[in-house]
Design an enzyme around this catalytic site. Structure first.
Site, short mmCIF file in Angstrom:
data_model
loop_
_atom_site.label_atom_id
_atom_site.label_comp_id
_atom_site.label_asym_id
_atom_site.label_seq_id
_atom_site.Cartn_x
_atom_site.Cartn_y
_atom_site.Cartn_z
CE LYS A 1 2.31 -4.88 5.06
NZ LYS A 1 1.59 -5.93 4.27
CD GLN B 1 4.91 -3.84 -2.33
OE1 GLN B 1 4.39 -4.40 -3.27
NE2 GLN B 1 4.29 -2.89 -1.66
CE LYS C 1 4.43 -0.16 -4.57
NZ LYS C 1 3.16 -0.87 -4.87
CE LYS D 1 2.33 -7.33 -4.89
NZ LYS D 1 2.11 -5.89 -4.65
N GLY E 1 -3.22 -7.77 0.59
CA GLY E 1 -3.93 -8.03 -0.67
C GLY E 1 -3.24 -7.41 -1.87
CG ASP E 2 -1.37 -6.83 -5.92
OD1 ASP E 2 -0.79 -5.78 -5.62
OD2 ASP E 2 -1.50 -7.22 -7.10
CB THR F 1 -4.01 1.66 -3.24
OG1 THR F 1 -3.68 0.69 -2.24
CG2 THR F 1 -2.97 1.64 -4.33
CG ASN G 1 -9.07 -1.71 -3.03
OD1 ASN G 1 -7.94 -1.27 -2.96
ND2 ASN G 1 -9.96 -1.53 -2.08
CB SER H 1 -0.07 -2.29 4.84
OG SER H 1 -1.09 -2.88 4.07
N1 GLU Z 1 -0.43 -4.77 -3.01
C1 GLU Z 1 -0.24 -3.42 -2.56
C2 GLU Z 1 0.93 -2.80 -3.29
O1 GLU Z 1 1.12 -3.07 -4.45
C3 GLU Z 1 -0.17 -3.28 -1.04
C4 GLU Z 1 0.73 -4.20 -0.33
C5 GLU Z 1 0.59 -4.16 1.19
O2 GLU Z 1 -0.30 -3.50 1.70
O3 GLU Z 1 1.40 -4.82 1.84
O4 GLU Z 1 1.66 -1.98 -2.79
#
Ligand code: GLU
Length: 449
Positions: A94, A115, A118, A130, A169-170, A214, A245, A381
């Site tokens: 994810k 990630q 996190k 990612k 997204g990112d 976020t 965002n 998410s």
């Molecule tokens: N891009 C966001 C992050 O850096 C969210 C990733 C997601 O929602 O999967 O955590």
């Protein structure tokens, strides 16, 4: 004979440096985690024996592909696409997709590595990954963005589904891009599989609060840090970098809690607005018109634009770096400290350089690393995935309450781990160790895979 924890960490760091010598961002993210792990390995020698670190630093799979598309002049353009599937011990891979000219394998690997920890901190049973491309949506027409997204998904769809890997997204990937990507996935597979992407439109499976999550989450995290010292956000000035965002919704939540966000920035410079940023105007310029931050100063009385300057020169008690990696260096950190900063919470991924983090830690202010402070986005998410799986839809207030509870839990888990491993209030140590132990335990229980 088994190596000591220090020697083992050094061995793993050397292994990574040799294999990934041309990936500086990935090595930086990896060092930040490894440097925290000595006390964990002292407590859990079985992690060394099971080769957890050697396995963690190597992605399970990394995919690179050509993305050809036709621009509005019918000229062929070719970009490079990536998806790094880092670790799926806790759940499907994810993590977001980043479309920006700076994207390369090192950047995607650093983001994927962050990630993993996190996502573990959110306790939502999601692995880490990612992806993205060196395609930059800025200045492209909607039709060009659509053709690019369709071409990107025509390759990526083979590697993802709701149980395998769930992108979102990112930077450079928002609701418009997710819409085009989902449309192409649906066409290629013939299935309306809503759980394959998150950040979708609210009319077709998108969750309430995902857009805000976020930024809101980073402010909720700062609120929890302040609570420990019996304080709150009300009446405090905040410097926020970025105007995407994450930045916009961090400002919105700061203002809702009675704080005063006084800055916003983009790659051309920053604006200062002593009355507090007018969030509605900023949204109009950035989200609707896709304009530049200088336009804000032109349209708002009393605000001024500083070309190419450093937003960290503006004094404030709270700082939220919400733009991009390595945007806050040692010089910026000194300026913030001179301006009386007391809390720095990372809304972006790895925005603070290692030297700047050391400076904050030495000065005794509170510093929240992105893998904890910005985990609200990916956590929401995961809530979107749950709603999709249950064919359910939660309202805004319920979704925001869930986000706030998750951020409180992430904060508390980090704080408890920082105490356990000997430096109470060191959120870098806390986030790295708490995230790592969760993943490491799952990896051991699942055997050598
Ligand atoms: N891009 C966001 C992050 O850096 C969210 C990733 C997601 O929602 O999967 O955590």
């Amino acid at each position: 004979m088994q190596l000591t924890p220090q020697a083992h960490i050094q061995y793993v760091a050397e292994l990574a440096a040799k294999r990934s010598y041309n990936e500086p961002e990935f090595l930086q993210a990896m060092h930040e985690v490894l440097d925290s792990l000595v006390p964990v390995l002292v407590e859990h020698p079985e992690f060394i024996e099971a080769g957890v670190l050697e396995r963690l630093i190597e992605p399970e799979r990394q995919i690179m592909f050509r993305v050809p598309w036709l621009d509005d002049q019918n000229k062929v353009q070719v970009n490079r696409g990536f998806r790094v599937q880092f670790n799926s011990a806790l759940g499907p891979f994810k993590g977001g997709l980043r479309f920006h000219s700076s994207v390369n394998l090192s950047v995607i690997k650093f983001l994927g590595f962050e990630q993993v920890f996190k996502n573990a901190l959110t306790r939502q049973r999601i692995g880490g990954g990612k992806g993205g491309s060196d395609f930059d949506p800025h200045g492209k027409s909607d039709e060009e963005v659509m053709r690019f997204c369709q071409s990107f998904m025509t390759e990526l769809y083979r590697y993802i589904d709701e149980h395998t890997d769930v992108p979102a997204g990112d930077i450079g990937v928002g609701a418009r891009e997710i819409g085009y990507l989902f449309g192409q996935y649906r066409r290629l597979t013939g299935r309306h599989e809503s759980g394959v992407l998150t950040g979708k439109g609210k009319g077709w499976g998108g969750a309430e609060v995902r857009t805000e999550a976020t930024g809101y989450g980073a402010v909720f995290f700062a609120q929890e840090m302040l609570k420990r010292t019996g304080e709150d956000i009300e009446g405090r000035r905040a410097v926020v970098s970025g105007s995407g965002n994450v930045a916009i919704y961090a400002m919105e939540k700061i203002a809702q809690l009675g704080g005063i966000p006084v800055t916003a920035s983009d790659s051309s410079g920053y604006v200062v607005d002593e009355r507090g940023i007018d969030i509605a105007l900023l949204k109009q310029i950035k989200e609707v018109e896709r304009g530049r931050i200088a336009d804000y100063a032109e349209r708002r009385q009393g605000a001024h634009f500083v070309a190419n300057g450093s937003v960290w020169d503006v004094p404030a008690e709270l700082a939220f770096p919400c733009a991009t990696q390595n945007e806050l260096d040692e010089r910026g950190a000194r300026a913030l400290l001179d301006g009386g900063v007391r809390i720095v919470a990372e809304g972006a991924n790895m925005p603070t350089t290692p030297e700047a983090i050391t400076l904050f830690q030495k000065s005794g202010i509170l510093f929240a690393p992105g893998k904890a402070a910005n985990s609200g986005g990916v956590a929401t998410s995961a809530l979107e995935m749950s709603q999709n799986a249950a064919r359910d839809r939660w309202d805004f207030d319920h979704s925001e309450a869930r986000l706030q509870a998750i951020m409180r839990d992430v904060h508390d888990a980090c704080y408890v781990a920082s105490e356990r491993y000997g430096r109470p209030g060191d959120y870098v140590l806390g986030a790295n160790t708490a995230g790592f132990v969760t993943v490491a335990q799952a990896m051991i229980e699942q055997g050598v895979v």
